[in-house]
Enzyme design. Sequence first.
Site, PDB file in Angstrom:
ATOM      1  N   HIS A  48       0.984  -1.115  -0.129  1.00  0.00           N
ATOM      2  CA  HIS A  48       0.228   0.052  -0.077  1.00  0.00           C
ATOM      3  C   HIS A  48       0.835   1.346   0.013  1.00  0.00           C
ATOM      4  O   HIS A  48       0.969   1.896   0.978  1.00  0.00           O
ATOM      5  CB  HIS A  48      -1.008   0.064   1.076  1.00  0.00           C
ATOM      6  CG  HIS A  48      -2.015  -1.042   0.872  1.00  0.00           C
ATOM      7  ND1 HIS A  48      -2.646  -1.577   2.042  1.00  0.00           N
ATOM      8  CD2 HIS A  48      -2.737  -1.388   0.002  1.00  0.00           C
ATOM      9  CE1 HIS A  48      -3.648  -2.283   1.713  1.00  0.00           C
ATOM     10  NE2 HIS A  48      -3.823  -2.316   0.249  1.00  0.00           N
ATOM     11  N   GLU A 133      -6.195  -7.676   3.779  1.00  0.00           N
ATOM     12  CA  GLU A 133      -5.606  -8.993   4.497  1.00  0.00           C
ATOM     13  C   GLU A 133      -6.634  -9.421   5.061  1.00  0.00           C
ATOM     14  O   GLU A 133      -6.795 -10.677   5.283  1.00  0.00           O
ATOM     15  CB  GLU A 133      -4.588  -8.206   5.617  1.00  0.00           C
ATOM     16  CG  GLU A 133      -3.893  -9.429   6.290  1.00  0.00           C
ATOM     17  CD  GLU A 133      -3.095  -8.735   7.445  1.00  0.00           C
ATOM     18  OE1 GLU A 133      -2.361  -7.906   7.269  1.00  0.00           O
ATOM     19  OE2 GLU A 133      -3.212  -9.496   8.626  1.00  0.00           O
ATOM     20  N   CYS A 201       2.507  -7.995  13.928  1.00  0.00           N
ATOM     21  CA  CYS A 201       3.846  -8.654  13.338  1.00  0.00           C
ATOM     22  C   CYS A 201       5.139  -7.763  13.899  1.00  0.00           C
ATOM     23  O   CYS A 201       4.784  -6.594  14.539  1.00  0.00           O
ATOM     24  CB  CYS A 201       3.884  -8.729  11.978  1.00  0.00           C
ATOM     25  SG  CYS A 201       4.286  -7.038  11.124  1.00  0.00           S
ATOM     26  N   SER A 230      -2.623   0.715   6.308  1.00  0.00           N
ATOM     27  CA  SER A 230      -3.195   0.424   7.738  1.00  0.00           C
ATOM     28  C   SER A 230      -2.146   0.868   8.555  1.00  0.00           C
ATOM     29  O   SER A 230      -2.275   1.574   9.512  1.00  0.00           O
ATOM     30  CB  SER A 230      -3.604  -1.001   7.684  1.00  0.00           C
ATOM     31  OG  SER A 230      -3.969  -1.485   9.080  1.00  0.00           O
ATOM     32  N   SER A 273       5.362   0.226   4.284  1.00  0.00           N
ATOM     33  CA  SER A 273       5.337   0.172   2.914  1.00  0.00           C
ATOM     34  C   SER A 273       5.937   1.410   2.135  1.00  0.00           C
ATOM     35  O   SER A 273       5.932   1.411   0.985  1.00  0.00           O
ATOM     36  CB  SER A 273       3.999  -0.164   2.280  1.00  0.00           C
ATOM     37  OG  SER A 273       2.940   0.889   2.999  1.00  0.00           O
TER      38      SER A 273
HETATM   39 FE1  SF4 Z   1       4.485  -8.909   6.899  1.00  0.00          FE
HETATM   40 FE2  SF4 Z   1       5.237  -6.164   6.823  1.00  0.00          FE
HETATM   41 FE3  SF4 Z   1       2.676  -6.906   6.958  1.00  0.00          FE
HETATM   42 FE4  SF4 Z   1       4.414  -7.204   9.036  1.00  0.00          FE
HETATM   43  S1  SF4 Z   1       3.697  -5.177   8.161  1.00  0.00           S
HETATM   44  S2  SF4 Z   1       2.704  -8.731   8.186  1.00  0.00           S
HETATM   45  S3  SF4 Z   1       6.251  -8.136   7.929  1.00  0.00           S
HETATM   46  S4  SF4 Z   1       4.277  -7.224   5.171  1.00  0.00           S
END
Ligand code: SF4
Length: 347
Positions: A48, A133, A201, A230, A273
């Site tokens: 994004h 997602e 994450c 997000s 991103s």
């Molecule tokens: Fe994967 Fe990055 Fe999304 Fe975390 S923020 S789930 S490391 S793509």
Amino acid sequence: MAKGEGYRVVLLASPRGYCAGVERAVEVVRAALRLFGAPVYVRKQIVHNAHVVATLAREGAIFVESEEEVPEGNVVVFSAHGVSPAVHARARARRLRVIDATCPLVMKVHAEARRFASRGYTLFLIGHAGHEEVEGTMGEAPERIKLVQSAEEALEVEAEDPKRVAYLTQTTLSQDDAEEIIAVLRRRFPSLVGPPTEDICYATQNRQDAVRLVASRSQLVLVVGSTNSSNSNRLVEVARRAGARAELVEDASAVNPAWLEGVDVVGLTSGASAPEYLVQGVLELLARAGFNRVEEIRVAEEQVSFELPAALKERALGGIAEGPAARLATGAERGVAPSEPAPAAPG
Ligand code: SF4
């Protein structure tokens, strides 16, 4: 450095910017272009960020909203946010050559959804409606997953068997929001179980921890990221909760000079991103406005990296046999200037 000492200071959050999942997804598109040649179709924005998408489009990627827009038999890359099994099935029906750039940490949440659903649990997915997602994860078990977006919704949501309930979360949520919602669910469903390891994450957590600390010492925090990102929006919220004014900016051109009036300490970070060159552009703009001291506030070291998908590695090995031109190289190995300035290493 504090307000009133005659300096204008930038507090630069670290970690910030590209996470390992984004780094990999961008590299997947570039590797697909090298190995298969243009055009390579990409379902949805690969990550994004408007700058990243525009750069890859210039290099030969064609972004589409649906796998059904991809001509039969062509190469399609699925974005870092993941897709539902139904999307994979439609791609198979169109005989598309799929390269899946779903972040492995999103795949982990999909696997948890399948595991809980197969054991008859009702699953509360804490996340935001409409985010890719969330759509992908819900698609793993649509009949068993209920989306919970807020503490208010957690007060209302029902389960078929209140003793067999579990929760999962979107990977890019605010830790504070998620904890609040989980606490409500736990009060209502004492048997509630969660994932074996946190779904939010490492990159989301580290960027939020860093911006929280930066914001506690800043009057204004600038978050570089796109409006549909997000995790970037969550960074703005975390900074505001920590007491600073905070603004989301696509790049330096979006910084309103009026925001800087009377400000001596500006915090700066970027979403997972956002390429680092956009942060450097904001730093240059701030330097021109008299913010000549830059202090980095680091809360964690990140060493995470993910391998490229097997479909690309296999193709690359075939390429070596056919000739070095098709060799799969990482951005660093290429040793050529990409058409966007080289992104920072993850984190
Ligand atoms: Fe994967 Fe990055 Fe999304 Fe975390 S923020 S789930 S490391 S793509």
